[in-house]
Design a protein around this motif. Structure first.
Motif, mmCIF file in Angstrom:
data_model
loop_
_atom_site.group_PDB
_atom_site.id
_atom_site.type_symbol
_atom_site.label_atom_id
_atom_site.label_comp_id
_atom_site.label_asym_id
_atom_site.label_seq_id
_atom_site.Cartn_x
_atom_site.Cartn_y
_atom_site.Cartn_z
ATOM 1 N N THR A 48 0.830 -1.202 0.000
ATOM 2 C CA THR A 48 0.000 0.000 0.000
ATOM 3 C C THR A 48 0.865 1.252 0.000
ATOM 4 O OG1 THR A 48 -1.715 -1.181 1.219
ATOM 5 C CG2 THR A 48 -1.810 1.215 1.248
ATOM 6 N N VAL A 51 2.443 1.575 -3.601
ATOM 7 C CA VAL A 51 1.510 2.118 -4.589
ATOM 8 C C VAL A 51 1.206 3.581 -4.270
ATOM 9 C CG1 VAL A 51 -0.828 1.901 -5.512
ATOM 10 C CG2 VAL A 51 0.539 -0.126 -5.122
ATOM 11 N N GLY A 52 1.139 3.916 -2.995
ATOM 12 C CA GLY A 52 0.924 5.309 -2.609
ATOM 13 C C GLY A 52 2.063 6.208 -3.059
ATOM 14 N N ILE A 76 -7.275 9.274 -5.628
ATOM 15 C CA ILE A 76 -6.939 7.842 -5.687
ATOM 16 C C ILE A 76 -6.075 7.453 -4.497
ATOM 17 C CG2 ILE A 76 -5.693 6.091 -7.000
ATOM 18 C CD1 ILE A 76 -6.537 7.622 -9.536
ATOM 19 N N THR A 77 -5.103 8.296 -4.139
ATOM 20 C CA THR A 77 -4.227 8.013 -3.006
ATOM 21 C C THR A 77 -5.006 7.978 -1.698
ATOM 22 O OG1 THR A 77 -2.430 9.118 -4.183
ATOM 23 C CG2 THR A 77 -2.119 8.744 -1.841
ATOM 24 N N LEU A 80 -7.078 4.823 -1.594
ATOM 25 C CA LEU A 80 -6.232 3.657 -1.331
ATOM 26 C C LEU A 80 -5.863 3.569 0.143
ATOM 27 C CD1 LEU A 80 -4.358 1.348 -2.501
ATOM 28 C CD2 LEU A 80 -2.578 3.089 -2.431
ATOM 29 N N THR A 83 -9.079 2.477 2.141
ATOM 30 C CA THR A 83 -9.670 1.156 1.921
ATOM 31 C C THR A 83 -8.733 -0.004 2.210
ATOM 32 O OG1 THR A 83 -9.094 1.276 -0.417
ATOM 33 C CG2 THR A 83 -11.304 1.999 0.217
ATOM 34 N N ALA A 84 -7.433 0.151 2.039
ATOM 35 C CA ALA A 84 -6.506 -0.969 2.243
ATOM 36 C C ALA A 84 -6.498 -1.476 3.690
ATOM 37 C CB ALA A 84 -5.106 -0.593 1.791
#
Length: 130
Positions: A48, A51-52, A76-77, A80, A83-84
């Motif tokens: 996570t 991807v962040g 989007i960040t 993410l 929700t992760a």
């Protein structure tokens, strides 16, 4: 004097490299750890973050190119990062509910993973407070 674009390229490169390193560590942990409870930490934390970092680099790049703040990358960040952890928590709770087998090296005494033999004993005999 170093220009603004050169500094921003360095920042973007830093976030891309950091994102790649964190994503690699998370995927390596997913592949190498022994049971579900240990494997859950790789994708939920380091991947996570990886991807962040890539999304932050993308947001910086497109903000630099367009001349205005890139809100799509920021949304989007945020999505993410919200929700992760929630999905990882739900996966852990369902694994506890189904009493998945765990590696013997896991030292914690998780009450939900016990066989149910202690449930038939009266209060106080199984070591739990009434």
């Amino acid at each position: 004097m170093i220009g603004f674009y050169t500094v921003m390229e360095g920042v973007i490169a830093f976030f891309l490299i950091a994102g790649g390193v964190f994503a690699f560590i998370g995927s390596f942990g997913l592949a190498r750890l022994k049971d579900f409870f240990m494997r859950l930490h790789g994708p939920s934390k380091t991947s996570t973050l990886g991807v962040g970092c890539v999304l932050i680099a993308s947001m910086c790049y497109f903000s630099l190119i367009e001349g205005s703040l890139s809100l799509q990358g920021m949304l989007i960040t945020i999505f993410l990062f919200i929700t992760a952890p929630v999905s990882a928590h739900l996966l852990a709770k369902s694994a506890l509910h189904y009493k998945l087998a765990r590696d013997p090296r896991t030292l914690d005494d998780i009450e939900e993973l016990k066989d149910g033999e202690d449930d038939e004993k009266p209060n106080g005999e199984n070591g739990h407070l009434p």
